[in-house]
Design a protein around this motif. Structure first.
Motif, mmCIF file in Angstrom:
data_model
loop_
_atom_site.group_PDB
_atom_site.id
_atom_site.type_symbol
_atom_site.label_atom_id
_atom_site.label_comp_id
_atom_site.label_asym_id
_atom_site.label_seq_id
_atom_site.Cartn_x
_atom_site.Cartn_y
_atom_site.Cartn_z
ATOM 1 N N SER B 529 0.858 -1.189 0.000
ATOM 2 C CA SER B 529 0.000 0.000 0.000
ATOM 3 C C SER B 529 0.888 1.232 0.000
ATOM 4 O O SER B 529 2.046 1.186 0.425
ATOM 5 N N THR B 530 0.332 2.313 -0.512
ATOM 6 C CA THR B 530 1.066 3.568 -0.661
ATOM 7 C C THR B 530 0.349 4.659 0.123
ATOM 8 O O THR B 530 -0.880 4.726 0.098
ATOM 9 N N ALA B 531 1.123 5.496 0.775
ATOM 10 C CA ALA B 531 0.510 6.653 1.449
ATOM 11 C C ALA B 531 1.367 7.891 1.225
ATOM 12 O O ALA B 531 2.603 7.811 1.217
ATOM 13 N N ARG B 532 0.696 9.000 1.014
ATOM 14 C CA ARG B 532 1.371 10.299 0.917
ATOM 15 C C ARG B 532 0.897 11.134 2.095
ATOM 16 O O ARG B 532 -0.311 11.278 2.314
ATOM 17 N N VAL B 533 1.856 11.638 2.842
ATOM 18 C CA VAL B 533 1.524 12.437 4.025
ATOM 19 C C VAL B 533 2.222 13.773 3.920
ATOM 20 O O VAL B 533 3.413 13.839 3.587
ATOM 21 N N ARG B 534 1.465 14.823 4.189
ATOM 22 C CA ARG B 534 1.979 16.191 4.051
ATOM 23 C C ARG B 534 1.708 16.923 5.352
ATOM 24 O O ARG B 534 0.586 16.896 5.872
ATOM 25 N N LEU B 535 2.757 17.517 5.866
ATOM 26 C CA LEU B 535 2.629 18.301 7.104
ATOM 27 C C LEU B 535 2.916 19.745 6.767
ATOM 28 O O LEU B 535 3.951 20.066 6.171
ATOM 29 N N SER B 543 -0.980 21.125 10.395
ATOM 30 C CA SER B 543 -2.045 20.311 9.821
ATOM 31 C C SER B 543 -1.421 19.205 8.988
ATOM 32 O O SER B 543 -0.398 19.401 8.346
ATOM 33 N N VAL B 544 -2.089 18.078 8.981
ATOM 34 C CA VAL B 544 -1.597 16.928 8.217
ATOM 35 C C VAL B 544 -2.642 16.557 7.173
ATOM 36 O O VAL B 544 -3.840 16.532 7.461
ATOM 37 N N LEU B 545 -2.164 16.293 5.979
ATOM 38 C CA LEU B 545 -3.017 15.778 4.917
ATOM 39 C C LEU B 545 -2.558 14.363 4.601
ATOM 40 O O LEU B 545 -1.376 14.142 4.311
ATOM 41 N N VAL B 546 -3.485 13.404 4.671
ATOM 42 C CA VAL B 546 -3.155 12.015 4.368
ATOM 43 C C VAL B 546 -3.844 11.648 3.060
ATOM 44 O O VAL B 546 -5.060 11.775 2.930
ATOM 45 N N VAL B 574 -6.048 16.731 11.264
ATOM 46 C CA VAL B 574 -5.709 15.832 10.157
ATOM 47 C C VAL B 574 -6.847 15.843 9.151
ATOM 48 O O VAL B 574 -8.012 15.736 9.523
ATOM 49 N N THR B 575 -6.501 15.993 7.906
ATOM 50 C CA THR B 575 -7.488 15.937 6.829
ATOM 51 C C THR B 575 -7.189 14.708 5.983
ATOM 52 O O THR B 575 -6.032 14.428 5.670
ATOM 53 N N ILE B 576 -8.247 13.995 5.627
ATOM 54 C CA ILE B 576 -8.072 12.821 4.778
ATOM 55 C C ILE B 576 -8.457 13.217 3.349
ATOM 56 O O ILE B 576 -9.597 13.596 3.085
ATOM 57 N N HIS B 577 -7.523 13.139 2.457
ATOM 58 C CA HIS B 577 -7.756 13.476 1.042
ATOM 59 C C HIS B 577 -8.672 12.421 0.423
ATOM 60 O O HIS B 577 -8.569 11.245 0.777
ATOM 61 N N PRO B 578 -9.547 12.806 -0.515
ATOM 62 C CA PRO B 578 -10.329 11.776 -1.201
ATOM 63 C C PRO B 578 -9.401 10.756 -1.864
ATOM 64 O O PRO B 578 -8.323 11.105 -2.343
ATOM 65 N N SER B 579 -9.849 9.534 -1.902
ATOM 66 C CA SER B 579 -9.022 8.470 -2.480
ATOM 67 C C SER B 579 -9.127 8.507 -3.994
ATOM 68 O O SER B 579 -10.225 8.558 -4.553
ATOM 69 N N ASP B 580 -7.976 8.488 -4.664
ATOM 70 C CA ASP B 580 -7.975 8.501 -6.124
ATOM 71 C C ASP B 580 -6.676 7.892 -6.630
ATOM 72 O O ASP B 580 -5.814 7.486 -5.843
ATOM 73 N N THR B 581 -6.565 7.824 -7.956
ATOM 74 C CA THR B 581 -5.390 7.172 -8.547
ATOM 75 C C THR B 581 -4.249 8.159 -8.777
ATOM 76 O O THR B 581 -3.303 7.852 -9.510
ATOM 77 N N ARG B 582 -4.314 9.362 -8.182
ATOM 78 C CA ARG B 582 -3.185 10.290 -8.299
ATOM 79 C C ARG B 582 -2.073 9.964 -7.306
ATOM 80 O O ARG B 582 -1.054 10.639 -7.264
ATOM 81 N N GLY B 655 7.219 27.290 8.978
ATOM 82 C CA GLY B 655 6.884 28.505 8.247
ATOM 83 C C GLY B 655 5.949 28.185 7.098
ATOM 84 O O GLY B 655 4.916 27.548 7.297
ATOM 85 N N ASP B 656 6.319 28.568 5.897
ATOM 86 C CA ASP B 656 5.486 28.298 4.720
ATOM 87 C C ASP B 656 5.836 26.977 4.046
ATOM 88 O O ASP B 656 5.261 26.622 3.032
ATOM 89 N N GLU B 657 6.816 26.287 4.587
ATOM 90 C CA GLU B 657 7.249 25.048 3.949
ATOM 91 C C GLU B 657 6.317 23.888 4.302
ATOM 92 O O GLU B 657 5.826 23.806 5.421
ATOM 93 N N ALA B 658 6.103 23.035 3.337
ATOM 94 C CA ALA B 658 5.378 21.796 3.614
ATOM 95 C C ALA B 658 6.371 20.649 3.568
ATOM 96 O O ALA B 658 7.278 20.638 2.742
ATOM 97 N N VAL B 659 6.198 19.717 4.476
ATOM 98 C CA VAL B 659 7.038 18.520 4.462
ATOM 99 C C VAL B 659 6.159 17.371 3.997
ATOM 100 O O VAL B 659 5.080 17.139 4.546
ATOM 101 N N GLU B 660 6.606 16.677 2.962
ATOM 102 C CA GLU B 660 5.757 15.646 2.371
ATOM 103 C C GLU B 660 6.574 14.383 2.110
ATOM 104 O O GLU B 660 7.752 14.475 1.741
ATOM 105 N N ALA B 661 5.954 13.239 2.300
ATOM 106 C CA ALA B 661 6.623 11.981 1.977
ATOM 107 C C ALA B 661 5.599 11.000 1.438
ATOM 108 O O ALA B 661 4.451 10.977 1.879
#
Lengths: 289, 830
Positions: B529-535, B543-546, B574-582, B655-661
């Motif tokens: 499984s794959t997950a993208r997480v953005r802080l 805020s976290v986007l999953v 925490v916000t859960i992004h809609p699930s899609d193929t992106r 600051g204005d930076e987002a950390v994403e993995a």
């Protein structure tokens, strides 16, 4: 499809006369299923929900004249004392939502042999009022069901009301379904003791092309009952009653149950409901004494 | 999102603007989400982390009727899709004439197999199912033509005008004959199917998996083993075809895109496997077929296979307009696969003290017209088909078979559910034969950590089976009928308000069941499984986007993903992004695997984000030299050190930076079963539930009221107590349904009860109070030690209920569901 919305009874009768193949709709719990599954495409629907008479009931003579559109929920709440078997049957209809909308008129109009209202109407000798622009007539339930989904109602007639005679003894209804709620009858049975006339009425559902009576069983058990003394029935008589009730059934094997099971279940329900009714009757005599 | 799609809220009739997917879901801060009863000891200091029961973000919408399911999607210029289906289970197609349908005003397109742009067939594992039937139809209800029209009724009328010239063939209905009669007609012509040597394909057999251990592996025959046993019991059992009975029928909308591709909004269980099957049939590269999860109204396996996906895309691409499909309930019975019906023959031999000597089984699974998940179902039914018992000598043969019956595939607990009814029925018969309590016999032969299942695979994590059985047995019995406030209250009696008994004929019975279920995918599949997480900091608040592609099908993954993010990142919002193929694949919402797999991926992505944050803190010289990452944590929106205390506010640091993995999580590798002796470490993880059922049976009428169910399940680690209870209650109830009423009745390959009028599922009056006893014995190989929890209770519930009915009636009861006829002893006609 035309959607006709009469607001008075007279208007409704005129509309039905002008469109005899239009289908009346009240709660829609039967009609809409047929439409949604594309079983029928009637040329028109006649919406009867605006006709106030259909959802009223009032005393008539000893009994009650019940509008054909009175919901099962209201029958349970308002007519349990006037028509115990019909109220019990209403309690077993589908779900609360369906009982809020469904009515005896729909059962009579569709005339499915599994309709819950039929056995109590037969057992209690209820009378069905039919009306058209030609006039109003009354047909005993016992003469109403003519064939599979075929009734005494003429094409231009609407089902107006049902006359429910005053109970003159205990009444019971029982229904078999393979789950504990919201199920179509695999077999159903109603019994009504009439201490005044010393007769017993029965009604059988889901066991023949139409709802039927078990006349021989009625006459047999009426003769066996100790109407005045209140002595218990001989066990042999109860068994015989069950056999006689089952003997009138002409059931089929279908997805809901086998013919043999239907007959078996009918005899069990007949015995049990008879026992409940006789127990009530004897209690009544004891209290009087 | 490029397209703005309006959805109609069905309860109000009004329209609201909303994305077709369940709108980006967030857990509002400041909402009370836990009652004191829910609170469990938490390792986390962040509210609504693991072990808490935060409210589902879509919960309120669902209970108020405002949630947008896939069938609620709406676009102004959309067309409606309609499917013409085969009226015959088996027929040759000699010709299809669509001219009259095309002439009907309001019809935009009528397509047949000739119009399929790419590959003509698709399939989950075997590419054997036509997009639209050609040459032959192989089940009643198979899609033959599709229509795009301005109104569903126009579409239905157009379908009536399509003339299909069928040469009707006799159905291949009898699974035993289809499997074993050499002269049985073939459902698929020889040479037309993909070849899988490892599956022992032959004739109509999709897969035959033999397993041989002990003396059977050395060629011993059954008589030798019978001679070693003091007691032998054998029995034949059947499990009927169960339907998943999800409430939201198949539906979705395809929207043509300017780049020649298509955007599909769809209720499914695995977006990427849909994409992988759809794109080749459309003749498009995968990146031109973009999927977004629409609101899913239940799944239970029924959405693993495609239904209207390719059809909607074909019509959208042909007409240049959005096309929406919604199956009705009857059509839905033809639109998805069902649970495989099974015919099973078992034999068990034991010593007089109950010790099992040997067991044999033959399990024949009717796969219907197309393979779907049949090979995997055979893999489970064989490897777990003798249950969680120490059996030194085992012989198992499981078959998946093509017939012209409705296609069968995935349903909750697949393969293991059917077999569990067989082996648990056998254990009860053996106990009776030996005069032992059914629990004592099971305890005597119970597996535990270190045991080997019949494939030779070691159970290498805790399996407290004996303890679980004894806990179920020792649970207090429910109140006896005579001690009820009103013993004649019909709502407590079999028959309920239908008033068939006031106590007459009612006998109480007690029964037990236990089942072993594989969790996650098996047999060498490299599942991930794959997950993208953005802080990032939004409005001054971290805020976290999953973002994952995982399908929320009602199981609650949407909540669990947020809990994991809070746990790992110490951030409440925490916000859960809609699930899609992106984003990359999350695999299927099946096999009890999403908490494990997507939970594992979210954990890994969060850990990667956390490492980046720590690196940022180091770059800003906020971390003292020599402090390892292990000393650091994210707590309450701060970087903290165990030794130095709070080091930085996330707001100041980012600051204005987002950390994403973006991270992938793979479970440990598994192996295929060898095709002759069925040996191999094929499973990822094991789950178990034990049930005790207490029933009241009207023995004269054959009606049953389940009085109480007790479930004991080991879940390794509880993530969300409330949702866990929901899963166990739901699985138990689905098992009660299979025990008592749920069966698609098929005669001559035709479904006789394709409606909720006649396909019965339990109502609340059929659903008893449950005592649920959850154990937490962590699996060291799994994220947080968790075990998938969605399926195990589906296995043991059915045999426990049937055992309880046997206890009350003394009847053998070899068919699930048990019918009233079976209880009163009337033969059910075919």
């Amino acid at each position: 499809m035309d959607f006709l919305s009469p607001s008075t009874w007279e208007e409704a009768l005129a509309v039905k006369s002008a469109h005899p193949d239009a289908v009346p709709i009240m709660g829609g719990t039967d009609v809409m299923v047929e439409l949604n599954f594309d079983k029928h495409r009637p040329p028109a629907l006649i919406d009867l929900t605006r006709v106030p008479e259909l959802t009223r009931w009032a005393p008539e003579g000893d009994g009650v004249l019940m509008g054909a559109g009175l919901s099962y929920t209201r029958i349970i709440g308002e007519l349990a004392g006037h028509a115990p078997a019909l109220a019990q049957a209403s309690r077993s209809v589908a779900s609360p939502q369906i009982r809020n909308r469904g009515s005896v008129g729909g059962n009579l109009g569709g005339a499915s042999p599994s309709g819950e209202a039929h056995p109590p109407l037969l057992a209690t000798d209820a009378v069905i009022e039919l009306a058209s622009v030609r006039g109003t007539r009354r047909v005993p339930a016992r003469e109403f069901y003519l064939g599979l989904r075929h009734t005494a109602r003429a094409e231009d007639e609407l089902i107006a009301a049902v006359l429910l005679p005053r109970p003159a003894g205990p009444q019971y209804f029982a229904k078999i379904g393979t789950r504990n709620a919201m199920v179509i009858a695999v077999a159903s049975f109603a019994i009504a003791l009439d201490a005044a006339t010393r007769t017993v009425g029965t009604g059988v559902g889901s066991c023949a092309p139409t709802p039927i009576r078990a006349v021989e069983a009625e006459e047999f058990i009426a003769g066996e009952l100790d109407w005045d003394g209140g002595s218990p029935l001989a066990p042999g008589a109860v068994t015989r009653f069950g056999e006689l009730v089952a003997s009138v059934a002409r059931p089929i094997d279908d997805v809901r149950g086998s013919a043999d099971y239907r007959k078996h279940a009918l005899s069990v329900m007949a015995r049990r409901t008879l026992a409940w009714a006789v127990t009530d009757h004897r209690k009544g005599i004891e209290q009087c004494a | 999102m490029a397209t703005d799609i309006r959805t109609t809220a069905s309860t109000t009739g009004g329209t609201t603007t909303r994305t077709p997917a369940s709108a980006p879901t967030s857990t509002p801060a400041g909402t009370p989400t836990r009652s004191p009863a829910d609170s469990a000891p938490l390792s986390s200091t962040t509210r609504d982390g693991l072990g808490a029961s935060p409210r589902r973000p879509d919960g309120t919408l669902k209970v108020t009727g405002a949630f947008a399911y896939s069938s609620d999607m709406w676009l102004e210029d959309m067309l409606w899709g309609t499917t013409l289906r085969s009226p015959h289970p088996h027929a040759r197609i000699r010709g299809i004439d669509t001219t009259a349908a095309l002439r009907l005003p309001g019809v935009y397109a009528v397509l047949t197999h000739e119009d399929v742009p790419g590959e003509k067939r698709y399939g989950l594992e075997f590419t054997d199912q036509p997009v639209l039937a050609y040459d032959k139809v192989r089940y009643k209800g198979e899609a033959v033509a599709i229509i795009a029209a301005d109104h569903p009724e126009t579409g239905r009328r157009a379908a009536e005008r399509i003339v299909v010239d069928y040469e009707v063939l006799p159905p291949v209905s009898d699974v035993t004959a289809a499997a074993f009669d050499a002269d049985s007609p073939l459902v698929h012509e020889a040479g037309s199917l993909p070849v899988h040597e490892e599956y022992n394909q032959s004739g109509n057999v999709v897969r035959h998996q033999p397993i041989r251990t002990g003396a059977f592996a050395e060629g011993a025959d059954i008589e030798e083993l019978r001679a070693r046993a003091d007691v032998v019991v054998s029995g034949e059992y059947e499990v009927g075809m169960q339907d998943q009975a999800f409430l939201g029928p198949e539906s979705g909308m395809a929207v043509p895109a300017e780049d020649g591709g298509v955007d599909l909004y769809i209720a499914t269980q695995w977006l990427h496997v849909d994409q992988r099957q759809i794109a080749p049939c459309l003749g498009l590269p995968a990146d031109k077929v973009r999927l977004t999860l629409a609101g899913v109204g239940g799944a239970f396996g029924a959405r693993e296979d495609l239904s209207m996906q390719i059809h909607a895309c074909m019509l959208a691409l042909r007409t240049g307009k959005p096309v929406k499909f919604v199956y009705n309930r009857e059509e839905s019975f033809y639109g998805h696969v069902h649970r495989h019906p099974a015919k099973m023959a078992y034999e068990h031999g034991a010593m007089s003290d109950g010790t099992l000597v040997y067991a044999t089984a033959q399990v024949v699974l009717d796969g219907g017209a197309y393979a779907s998940a049949t090979p995997a179902v055979v893999g489970v039914a064989s490897s777990l088909g003798l249950g969680p018992y120490e059996i030194p000598n085992a012989r198992m043969d499981a078959y998946g078979v093509y017939t012209t019956n409705p296609p069968c595939g995935a349903m909750r607990g697949f393969g293991a559910v059917q077999a569990c009814f067989g082996y648990e029925s056998q254990m009860d018969r053996l106990a009776e034969e030996l005069g032992m309590h059914p629990v004592d016999l099971r305890v005597k032969n119970a597996m535990s950590q270190g045991s080997h299942i019949i494939t030779g695979q070691e159970i290498d994590s805790p399996l407290p089976m004996a303890e679980m059985l004894l806990r179920a047995k020792d649970t207090a019995q429910p109140v006896a009928r005579r001690d009820l406030a009103d013993p004649a209250d019909v709502r407590t009696l079999p028959g309920g308000t239908a008033n068939t008994s006031h106590g007459e004929g009612v006998v109480r019975g007690v029964g037990y069941g236990v089942g072993l279920k594989n969790l996650c995918y098996s047999e060498g599949f490299d599942d991930y499984s794959t997950a993208r997480v953005r802080l990032e900091v939004i409005g001054g608040e971290p805020s976290v986007l999953v973002h994952t592609a995982a399908a929320e099908v009602g199981q609650g993954l949407v909540t669990v993903k947020g809990q994991i993010a809070r746990e790992e990142l110490g951030v409440e919002r925490v916000t859960i992004h809609p699930s899609d193929t992106r984003v990359g694949s999350s695999g299927s919402s099946s096999a009890s695997r999403q908490s494990y797999m997507t939970g594992g991926a979210v954990q890994r992505a969060c850990q990667a984000v956390r490492s980046q944050v720590f690196a940022l803190a180091r770059a800003r010289s906020l971390v003292a030299a020599g402090r390892p990452d292990g000393d650091l944590a994210l707590v309450g929106g701060k970087v903290v050190s165990e030794l130095d205390g709070a080091l930085a506010e996330l707001g100041d640091l980012l600051g204005d930076e987002a950390v994403e993995a973006t991270e992938e999580f793979h479970h440990r590798p598994t192996e295929p079963l060898d095709p002759t002796r069925g040996q191999g470490d094929s499973h990822t993880q094991f789950g178990m539930c034990v049930h005790r059922a207490v029933v009241d049976v009207d023995v004269e009428l054959g009606l049953v009221k389940v009085v109480e169910m007790t479930a004991v399940q080991d879940v390794g680690r509880i993530l969300h107590p409330q949702q866990l209870i929901g899963q166990i209650e739901g699985a138990t109830t689905q098992g009660i349904g299979l025990a008592l009423m749920e069966e698609i009745q098929v005669k001559d390959s035709v479904i006789r009860n394709p409606s909720f009028t006649d396909y019965l599922i339990p109502t609340i009056l059929d659903t008893p109070p449950m005592r649920i006893d959850v154990l937490e014995r962590p699996d060291p190989a799994a994220p947080y030690g968790l075990r998938g929890a969605g399926e195990p209770a589906t296995l043991s519930s059915t045999p426990a209920v049937v055992a309880a009915i046997r206890d009350a009636t003394g009847r053998a009861l070899t068919h699930a569901p048990v019918r009233p006829e079976d209880i009163v002893g009337i033969v059910v006609p075919d």
